[in-house]
Design a protein around this motif. Structure first.
Motif, mmCIF file in Angstrom:
data_model
loop_
_atom_site.group_PDB
_atom_site.id
_atom_site.type_symbol
_atom_site.label_atom_id
_atom_site.label_comp_id
_atom_site.label_asym_id
_atom_site.label_seq_id
_atom_site.Cartn_x
_atom_site.Cartn_y
_atom_site.Cartn_z
ATOM 1 N N ALA A 56 9.719 4.238 -4.069
ATOM 2 C CA ALA A 56 8.481 4.501 -3.344
ATOM 3 C C ALA A 56 8.579 3.907 -1.948
ATOM 4 N N VAL A 57 7.926 4.526 -1.008
ATOM 5 C CA VAL A 57 7.788 3.965 0.335
ATOM 6 C C VAL A 57 6.443 3.251 0.350
ATOM 7 N N TRP A 107 0.844 -1.191 0.000
ATOM 8 C CA TRP A 107 0.000 0.000 0.000
ATOM 9 C C TRP A 107 0.876 1.237 0.000
ATOM 10 N N LYS A 108 0.489 2.234 -0.755
ATOM 11 C CA LYS A 108 1.203 3.503 -0.714
ATOM 12 C C LYS A 108 1.066 4.071 0.691
ATOM 13 N N THR A 109 2.153 4.667 1.172
ATOM 14 C CA THR A 109 2.092 5.233 2.512
ATOM 15 C C THR A 109 1.341 6.555 2.495
ATOM 16 N N ASP A 110 0.858 6.941 3.661
ATOM 17 C CA ASP A 110 0.196 8.229 3.764
ATOM 18 C C ASP A 110 1.246 9.336 3.896
ATOM 19 N N GLU A 167 5.310 9.212 5.027
ATOM 20 C CA GLU A 167 6.340 9.635 4.078
ATOM 21 C C GLU A 167 7.190 10.766 4.651
ATOM 22 N N GLU A 168 6.556 11.706 5.339
ATOM 23 C CA GLU A 168 7.307 12.808 5.961
ATOM 24 C C GLU A 168 8.318 12.266 6.981
ATOM 25 N N PHE A 198 15.231 10.787 7.013
ATOM 26 C CA PHE A 198 16.452 10.013 6.791
ATOM 27 C C PHE A 198 17.049 10.220 5.406
ATOM 28 N N GLY A 199 16.363 10.972 4.556
ATOM 29 C CA GLY A 199 16.882 11.248 3.225
ATOM 30 C C GLY A 199 15.753 11.329 2.210
ATOM 31 N N PRO A 200 16.080 11.817 1.014
ATOM 32 C CA PRO A 200 15.056 11.976 -0.019
ATOM 33 C C PRO A 200 14.574 10.631 -0.565
ATOM 34 N N ILE A 201 13.404 10.654 -1.164
ATOM 35 C CA ILE A 201 12.855 9.486 -1.851
ATOM 36 C C ILE A 201 12.907 9.810 -3.342
#
Length: 82
Positions: free
Chosen positions: A55-56, A34-37, A41-42, A47-50
């Motif tokens: 995808a997270v 599932w895509k994270t909310d 994601e924030e 810990f670093g860029p996505i």
């Protein structure tokens, strides 16, 4: 590429569920989740860029047994690739 299927989330319907595979050519884990909310994601962004190519995702804890089996298979496949 050929994917070894390890399972879908047993508590979701067959069309919309996290799934686990292992690529038998590279030994990579392939995960559908599932895509994270936005809040999750924030927290990850601390810990670093996505990158746009990543995808997270969220995988339910009830899938740990399937993921463990997939990790074991990936580890065996990676050893064979060496």
């Amino acid at each position: 590429m050929s994917l070894m299927f390890f399972g879908k989330d047993p508590d979701t319907d067959e069309d919309h569920c996290p799934t686990v595979w292992v690529d038998d050519k590279t030994a990579d884990l392939v995960l559908q989740g599932w895509k994270t909310d936005e809040a999750t994601e924030e927290k990850c962004l601390i810990f670093g860029p996505i990158p746009d190519t990543e995808a997270v995702i969220r995988i339910p804890a009830r899938m740990v047994p399937q993921i463990r089996k997939a990790c074991d298979a990936a580890e065996r496949s990676a050893a064979e690739l060496r």
